[in-house]
Design a protein around this motif. Structure first.
Motif, PDB file in Angstrom:
ATOM      1  N   ILE A 203       0.860  -1.188   0.000  1.00 55.58           N
ATOM      2  CA  ILE A 203       0.000   0.000   0.000  1.00 55.58           C
ATOM      3  C   ILE A 203       0.894   1.234   0.000  1.00 55.58           C
ATOM      4  O   ILE A 203       1.869   1.313   0.749  1.00 55.58           O
ATOM      5  CB  ILE A 203      -0.903   0.055   1.257  1.00 55.58           C
ATOM      6  N   ASN A 204       0.571   2.205  -0.836  1.00 56.76           N
ATOM      7  CA  ASN A 204       1.241   3.508  -0.800  1.00 56.76           C
ATOM      8  C   ASN A 204       0.234   4.540  -0.318  1.00 56.76           C
ATOM      9  O   ASN A 204      -0.613   4.998  -1.090  1.00 56.76           O
ATOM     10  CB  ASN A 204       1.765   3.883  -2.190  1.00 56.76           C
ATOM     11  N   PRO A 205       0.268   4.900   0.972  1.00 57.94           N
ATOM     12  CA  PRO A 205      -0.740   5.809   1.520  1.00 57.94           C
ATOM     13  C   PRO A 205      -0.662   7.224   0.954  1.00 57.94           C
ATOM     14  O   PRO A 205      -1.667   7.932   0.915  1.00 57.94           O
ATOM     15  CB  PRO A 205      -0.449   5.797   3.025  1.00 57.94           C
ATOM     16  N   SER A 206       0.525   7.644   0.503  1.00 57.07           N
ATOM     17  CA  SER A 206       0.642   8.999  -0.050  1.00 57.07           C
ATOM     18  C   SER A 206       0.022   9.089  -1.442  1.00 57.07           C
ATOM     19  O   SER A 206      -0.548  10.112  -1.832  1.00 57.07           O
ATOM     20  CB  SER A 206       2.108   9.438  -0.108  1.00 57.07           C
ATOM     21  N   LYS A 207       0.088   7.999  -2.200  1.00 54.20           N
ATOM     22  CA  LYS A 207      -0.524   7.945  -3.531  1.00 54.20           C
ATOM     23  C   LYS A 207      -1.914   7.318  -3.481  1.00 54.20           C
ATOM     24  O   LYS A 207      -2.655   7.335  -4.470  1.00 54.20           O
ATOM     25  CB  LYS A 207       0.359   7.121  -4.480  1.00 54.20           C
ATOM     26  N   ILE A 208      -2.232   6.737  -2.326  1.00 55.95           N
ATOM     27  CA  ILE A 208      -3.512   6.053  -2.097  1.00 55.95           C
ATOM     28  C   ILE A 208      -3.774   5.005  -3.174  1.00 55.95           C
ATOM     29  O   ILE A 208      -4.630   5.146  -4.047  1.00 55.95           O
ATOM     30  CB  ILE A 208      -4.694   7.057  -2.020  1.00 55.95           C
ATOM     31  N   GLY A 209      -3.026   3.916  -3.088  1.00 57.14           N
ATOM     32  CA  GLY A 209      -3.218   2.838  -4.046  1.00 57.14           C
ATOM     33  C   GLY A 209      -2.456   1.588  -3.666  1.00 57.14           C
ATOM     34  O   GLY A 209      -1.550   1.614  -2.825  1.00 57.14           O
ATOM     35  N   ILE A 210      -2.830   0.466  -4.279  1.00 48.84           N
ATOM     36  CA  ILE A 210      -2.157  -0.813  -4.072  1.00 48.84           C
ATOM     37  C   ILE A 210      -0.858  -0.832  -4.871  1.00 48.84           C
ATOM     38  O   ILE A 210      -0.816  -0.379  -6.013  1.00 48.84           O
ATOM     39  CB  ILE A 210      -3.062  -1.978  -4.514  1.00 48.84           C
ATOM     40  N   THR A 211       0.204  -1.329  -4.261  1.00 51.05           N
ATOM     41  CA  THR A 211       1.504  -1.426  -4.935  1.00 51.05           C
ATOM     42  C   THR A 211       1.925  -2.889  -5.037  1.00 51.05           C
ATOM     43  O   THR A 211       1.522  -3.723  -4.226  1.00 51.05           O
ATOM     44  CB  THR A 211       2.578  -0.634  -4.163  1.00 51.05           C
ATOM     45  N   ARG A 212       2.727  -3.175  -6.043  1.00 52.14           N
ATOM     46  CA  ARG A 212       3.158  -4.558  -6.284  1.00 52.14           C
ATOM     47  C   ARG A 212       4.458  -4.813  -5.530  1.00 52.14           C
ATOM     48  O   ARG A 212       5.545  -4.458  -5.991  1.00 52.14           O
ATOM     49  CB  ARG A 212       3.338  -4.790  -7.777  1.00 52.14           C
ATOM     50  N   GLU A 213       4.337  -5.426  -4.368  1.00 48.96           N
ATOM     51  CA  GLU A 213       5.489  -5.625  -3.500  1.00 48.96           C
ATOM     52  C   GLU A 213       5.665  -7.086  -3.095  1.00 48.96           C
ATOM     53  O   GLU A 213       4.735  -7.891  -3.195  1.00 48.96           O
ATOM     54  CB  GLU A 213       5.341  -4.772  -2.230  1.00 48.96           C
ATOM     55  N   TYR A 214       6.872  -7.392  -2.647  1.00 49.93           N
ATOM     56  CA  TYR A 214       7.116  -8.694  -2.033  1.00 49.93           C
ATOM     57  C   TYR A 214       6.263  -8.807  -0.766  1.00 49.93           C
ATOM     58  O   TYR A 214       6.014  -7.812  -0.071  1.00 49.93           O
ATOM     59  CB  TYR A 214       8.582  -8.848  -1.647  1.00 49.93           C
ATOM     60  N   SER A 215       5.852 -10.019  -0.460  1.00 46.98           N
ATOM     61  CA  SER A 215       5.120 -10.278   0.779  1.00 46.98           C
ATOM     62  C   SER A 215       6.069 -10.855   1.821  1.00 46.98           C
ATOM     63  O   SER A 215       6.881 -11.721   1.495  1.00 46.98           O
ATOM     64  CB  SER A 215       3.990 -11.281   0.535  1.00 46.98           C
ATOM     65  N   PRO A 216       5.977 -10.401   3.064  1.00 50.53           N
ATOM     66  CA  PRO A 216       6.754 -11.062   4.108  1.00 50.53           C
ATOM     67  C   PRO A 216       6.086 -12.399   4.434  1.00 50.53           C
ATOM     68  O   PRO A 216       4.859 -12.486   4.499  1.00 50.53           O
ATOM     69  CB  PRO A 216       6.644 -10.093   5.281  1.00 50.53           C
ATOM     70  N   ILE A 217       6.872 -13.439   4.603  1.00 52.62           N
ATOM     71  CA  ILE A 217       6.357 -14.733   5.056  1.00 52.62           C
ATOM     72  C   ILE A 217       7.164 -15.126   6.276  1.00 52.62           C
ATOM     73  O   ILE A 217       8.372 -15.354   6.192  1.00 52.62           O
ATOM     74  CB  ILE A 217       6.482 -15.811   3.959  1.00 52.62           C
ATOM     75  N   LEU A 218       6.510 -15.155   7.419  1.00 56.50           N
ATOM     76  CA  LEU A 218       7.161 -15.479   8.685  1.00 56.50           C
ATOM     77  C   LEU A 218       6.610 -16.810   9.173  1.00 56.50           C
ATOM     78  O   LEU A 218       5.419 -16.924   9.459  1.00 56.50           O
ATOM     79  CB  LEU A 218       6.886 -14.382   9.721  1.00 56.50           C
ATOM     80  N   LEU A 219       7.461 -17.822   9.247  1.00 58.11           N
ATOM     81  CA  LEU A 219       7.035 -19.160   9.649  1.00 58.11           C
ATOM     82  C   LEU A 219       7.631 -19.468  11.015  1.00 58.11           C
ATOM     83  O   LEU A 219       8.839 -19.584  11.160  1.00 58.11           O
ATOM     84  CB  LEU A 219       7.484 -20.185   8.609  1.00 58.11           C
ATOM     85  N   TYR A 220       6.751 -19.599  12.007  1.00 58.01           N
ATOM     86  CA  TYR A 220       7.193 -19.770  13.391  1.00 58.01           C
ATOM     87  C   TYR A 220       6.790 -21.138  13.928  1.00 58.01           C
ATOM     88  O   TYR A 220       5.653 -21.572  13.783  1.00 58.01           O
ATOM     89  CB  TYR A 220       6.592 -18.678  14.265  1.00 58.01           C
ATOM     90  N   SER A 221       7.753 -21.810  14.541  1.00 60.27           N
ATOM     91  CA  SER A 221       7.509 -23.088  15.200  1.00 60.27           C
ATOM     92  C   SER A 221       8.497 -23.229  16.349  1.00 60.27           C
ATOM     93  O   SER A 221       9.705 -23.105  16.147  1.00 60.27           O
ATOM     94  CB  SER A 221       7.683 -24.249  14.207  1.00 60.27           C
ATOM     95  N   LYS A 222       8.009 -23.466  17.537  1.00 59.11           N
ATOM     96  CA  LYS A 222       8.890 -23.657  18.684  1.00 59.11           C
ATOM     97  C   LYS A 222       9.759 -24.902  18.500  1.00 59.11           C
ATOM     98  O   LYS A 222      10.896 -24.959  18.980  1.00 59.11           O
ATOM     99  CB  LYS A 222       8.063 -23.788  19.965  1.00 59.11           C
ATOM    100  N   LEU A 223       9.233 -25.879  17.792  1.00 57.23           N
ATOM    101  CA  LEU A 223       9.956 -27.123  17.581  1.00 57.23           C
ATOM    102  C   LEU A 223      11.084 -26.968  16.562  1.00 57.23           C
ATOM    103  O   LEU A 223      12.169 -27.501  16.737  1.00 57.23           O
ATOM    104  CB  LEU A 223       8.984 -28.209  17.108  1.00 57.23           C
ATOM    105  N   LEU A 224      10.842 -26.205  15.485  1.00 60.40           N
ATOM    106  CA  LEU A 224      11.818 -26.081  14.404  1.00 60.40           C
ATOM    107  C   LEU A 224      12.804 -24.934  14.604  1.00 60.40           C
ATOM    108  O   LEU A 224      13.881 -24.928  14.017  1.00 60.40           O
ATOM    109  CB  LEU A 224      11.091 -25.892  13.067  1.00 60.40           C
TER     110      LEU A 224
END
Length: 317
Positions: A203-224
């Motif tokens: 999101i670009n709030p100054s231009k008010i629009g959706i932007t094409r960006e990488y997505s963060p992927i956070l994978l959490y496991s206490k075991l791994l």
């Protein structure tokens, strides 16, 4: 059932949580954008920080992250809510006339896996619980954590909604709320639970629009455990493929979990299962012991009563 009742998987998607423009951004946007550069509260978001979110933005920090962290590159050519979510749930769509309906949700349903889908986006086309705000989604997350097994998928939309109206203050507030509750949620996860936190575009709030960006992927496991290395993933559908792999529904090479790690999870779950069975047998033996003692007591009482009755019978002359 194919899936493991001792393992729960939580997929939490924050709409608009972008971490930097993709290489093909110029086809969609006039300039490079990183959504989180517009958000001041990110430096105070301790849980997301510990899970590696800033590393996904290519920012340096000295912390060893508690989760695995990735930059997911969107493959679909459509840059909007519907197709961002569609790809995360398993489909990369390149033609709107060929939108495939098979997804993580339909696969869970087909294989009788207990699941729940909740979203705060009113225009979502997926069957599930549509609620009015992220607070309500958080309520469902907590309820599922306390009472269910299987898979929970939650879509949080307040952050994107605020960004598309140019309100950076509300963007900060919504992300801060999510981060605070995420911290409390992580503490309550079981040792073999799996948590995945992801975005789906920027999101670009100054231009008010959706932007094409990488997505963060956070994978959490206490075991791994966590990681020190940032990886780039080609296709956000890797998230759904990982979940289906963990559930033994669709083992595949696109999973973010290796076969060795998957075996580690299964071994731990089998230990829990065996402990449960053992405790169940112990309970049965305990009850049987009580029943046996009760039977002995009853026989003793009956024998004593019989003796008393014999003594009470008058002798015929």
């Amino acid at each position: 059932m194919l899936y493991n009742h001792n393992m729960r998987i939580f997929l939490l998607i924050v709409d608009g949580l972008g971490v930097g423009s993709q290489p093909d951004y110029s086809k969609y946007d006039s300039e490079y954008n990183c959504t989180l550069d517009n958000i001041s509260v990110i430096d105070e978001s301790s849980t997301l920080y510990k899970l590696g979110l800033l590393k996904c933005c290519l920012k340096e920090d000295n912390l060893v992250s508690k989760s695995r962290f990735y930059r997911g590159r969107m493959l679909t050519i459509f840059n909007d809510f519907e197709y961002g979510l569609t790809e995360i749930l398993g489909n990369c769509v390149f033609d709107k006339t060929l939108l495939i309906k098979e997804s993580l949700i339909t696969m869970l349903k087909k294989n009788d896996v207990n699941y729940q889908f909740v979203t705060s986006r009113s225009e979502c086309g997926i069957e599930g619980n549509i609620v009015d705000s992220d607070c309500s989604v958080l309520y469902y997350v907590k309820s599922f954590l306390d009472n269910n097994d299987g898979v929970f998928v939650g879509e949080f939309n307040d952050f994107a909604k605020a960004g598309l109206s140019g309100d950076t203050q509300k963007m900060n507030e919504s992300l801060s709320l999510f981060d605070k509750n995420l911290g409390e949620f992580v503490k309550e996860l079981k040792y073999n639970d799996i948590l995945v936190v992801s975005g789906n575009f920027g999101i670009n709030p100054s231009k008010i629009g959706i932007t094409r960006e990488y997505s963060p992927i956070l994978l959490y496991s206490k075991l791994l455990g966590g990681s020190k290395v940032l990886e780039t993933i080609q296709g956000n559908n890797s998230i759904a493929l990982t979940i289906l792999d963990l559930l033994n529904i669709y083992p595949n090479s696109n999973s973010l979990i290796s076969d060795k790690e998957k075996q580690k999870i299964e071994n731990y779950s089998n230990i829990l299962k065996n402990d449960l069975i053992a405790s169940g047998f112990e309970k049965v033996l305990e009850l049987r012991g009580k029943d046996k003692n009760k039977q002995i007591t009853n026989k003793k009482v009956a024998r004593e009563n019989k003796i008393k009755t014999k003594k009470a019978v008058p002798v015929k002359k």
